[in-house]
Design a protein around this motif. Structure first.
Motif, PDB file in Angstrom:
ATOM      1  N   GLU A  20      -6.520  -2.191   8.355  1.00  0.00           N
ATOM      2  CA  GLU A  20      -7.801  -2.264   7.709  1.00  0.00           C
ATOM      3  C   GLU A  20      -8.333  -1.668   9.679  1.00  0.00           C
ATOM      4  O   GLU A  20      -9.018  -0.748   9.827  1.00  0.00           O
ATOM      5  CB  GLU A  20      -8.917  -2.910   7.640  1.00  0.00           C
ATOM      6  N   GLN A  23      -6.136   1.266  10.795  1.00  0.00           N
ATOM      7  CA  GLN A  23      -6.539   2.141  10.458  1.00  0.00           C
ATOM      8  C   GLN A  23      -7.776   3.219  11.067  1.00  0.00           C
ATOM      9  O   GLN A  23      -7.610   4.182  11.162  1.00  0.00           O
ATOM     10  CB  GLN A  23      -6.539   2.064   9.108  1.00  0.00           C
ATOM     11  N   TYR A  27      -8.584   6.064  14.259  1.00  0.00           N
ATOM     12  CA  TYR A  27      -8.848   6.850  13.463  1.00  0.00           C
ATOM     13  C   TYR A  27      -9.775   7.654  15.115  1.00  0.00           C
ATOM     14  O   TYR A  27      -9.890   8.403  15.124  1.00  0.00           O
ATOM     15  CB  TYR A  27      -9.917   6.965  12.647  1.00  0.00           C
ATOM     16  N   SER A  61     -12.219  -1.488   3.941  1.00  0.00           N
ATOM     17  CA  SER A  61     -11.643  -0.151   3.350  1.00  0.00           C
ATOM     18  C   SER A  61     -13.067   1.268   3.107  1.00  0.00           C
ATOM     19  O   SER A  61     -12.834   2.090   3.348  1.00  0.00           O
ATOM     20  CB  SER A  61     -10.716  -0.402   2.018  1.00  0.00           C
ATOM     21  N   GLU A  62     -13.182   0.371   2.583  1.00  0.00           N
ATOM     22  CA  GLU A  62     -14.628   1.476   1.611  1.00  0.00           C
ATOM     23  C   GLU A  62     -15.580   1.761   2.632  1.00  0.00           C
ATOM     24  O   GLU A  62     -15.495   3.420   2.777  1.00  0.00           O
ATOM     25  CB  GLU A  62     -16.153  -0.030   1.105  1.00  0.00           C
ATOM     26  N   ASP A  65     -13.665   4.918   3.966  1.00  0.00           N
ATOM     27  CA  ASP A  65     -13.498   6.028   3.955  1.00  0.00           C
ATOM     28  C   ASP A  65     -14.623   6.430   3.206  1.00  0.00           C
ATOM     29  O   ASP A  65     -14.925   7.851   3.413  1.00  0.00           O
ATOM     30  CB  ASP A  65     -13.665   5.258   1.725  1.00  0.00           C
ATOM     31  N   TYR A  66     -15.599   6.404   3.873  1.00  0.00           N
ATOM     32  CA  TYR A  66     -17.405   6.503   3.445  1.00  0.00           C
ATOM     33  C   TYR A  66     -17.309   7.422   4.687  1.00  0.00           C
ATOM     34  O   TYR A  66     -18.171   8.574   4.622  1.00  0.00           O
ATOM     35  CB  TYR A  66     -18.320   5.349   4.096  1.00  0.00           C
ATOM     36  N   SER A  69     -15.565  10.850   4.307  1.00  0.00           N
ATOM     37  CA  SER A  69     -15.882  11.371   3.712  1.00  0.00           C
ATOM     38  C   SER A  69     -17.123  11.842   3.915  1.00  0.00           C
ATOM     39  O   SER A  69     -17.275  13.289   3.151  1.00  0.00           O
ATOM     40  CB  SER A  69     -15.606  11.355   2.418  1.00  0.00           C
TER      41      SER A  69
END
Length: 203
Positions: A20, A23, A27, A61-62, A65-66, A69
């Motif tokens: 995490e 990642q 980014y 991780s949640e 993704d938020y 997106s």
């Protein structure tokens, strides 16, 4: 140097795995040029703890993704505002400003026949750097300033500090190390604790 403290509860509730953290840091590096090294792991958890809690995310991780997106841009704006450290003050890196005044401006004054001067303050934070440049330019050209078209583009990835820069209000203590001439000429009293940058400099 700023020292930040994060309570143990935050670190226990939202542990971030190696995957995490990699990642998220990848980014941020790719999109905003900010390097989050391993020693920044606790900082990331501490600063994003409330964001995860307020949005009921169960993991980083949640949350990631938020962020990727969300098409409104609000999520990534919050992320950038949370993880950036905006530490600045008037006349920070004073040698650079002296070089600008003593070498750069004389050179440009002799070369710019159209009297058009453009400067980019790329990481302007809360405005101290671009306003310092503007005051130096005003001092340098003096009465001849009216014959010059000078503009300073001040940018920062943090919308929070950009808003502070637009307001141009600073605590009296923040002005302690600037020349008295600047205080009297380029600032005006805003309230008992703060001064505001004069409009001729802000503009």
């Amino acid at each position: 140097m700023r020292t930040e403290h994060y309570n143990g509860q935050a670190l226990r509730e939202f542990a971030i795995t190696d995957k995490e953290f990699w990642q998220l840091s990848k980014y941020i590096k790719a999109n905003y040029g900010i390097s989050l090294k391993e020693e920044k792991r606790a900082l990331v958890i501490g600063r994003l703890h409330n964001v995860l809690m307020q949005n009921n995310f169960k993991s980083f991780s949640e949350y990631f993704d938020y962020v990727v997106s969300d098409r409104t841009g609000n999520a990534v704006t919050t992320l950038v505002n949370k993880i950036t450290t905006n530490h600045t003050f008037f006349m920070r890196e004073a040698d650079h400003f002296r070089f600008f005044k003593d070498a750069v401006l004389p050179y440009l004054a002799g070369k710019a026949k159209d009297r058009d001067l453009r400067i980019w303050s790329a990481g302007c934070s809360s405005g101290e750097e671009p306003y310092t440049l503007a005051m130096i330019i005003s001092d340098y050209f003096g009465p001849d300033k009216k014959w010059w078209d000078t503009k300073i583009l001040a940018t920062d990835i943090s919308s929070k500090v950009l808003e502070a820069a637009k307001q141009g209000r600073y605590d009296n203590e923040e002005l302690a190390n600037i020349p008295v001439h600047w205080k009297n000429t380029y600032f005006k009293k805003y309230d008992i604790q703060r001064c505001a940058i004069a409009d001729k400099i802000k503009n």
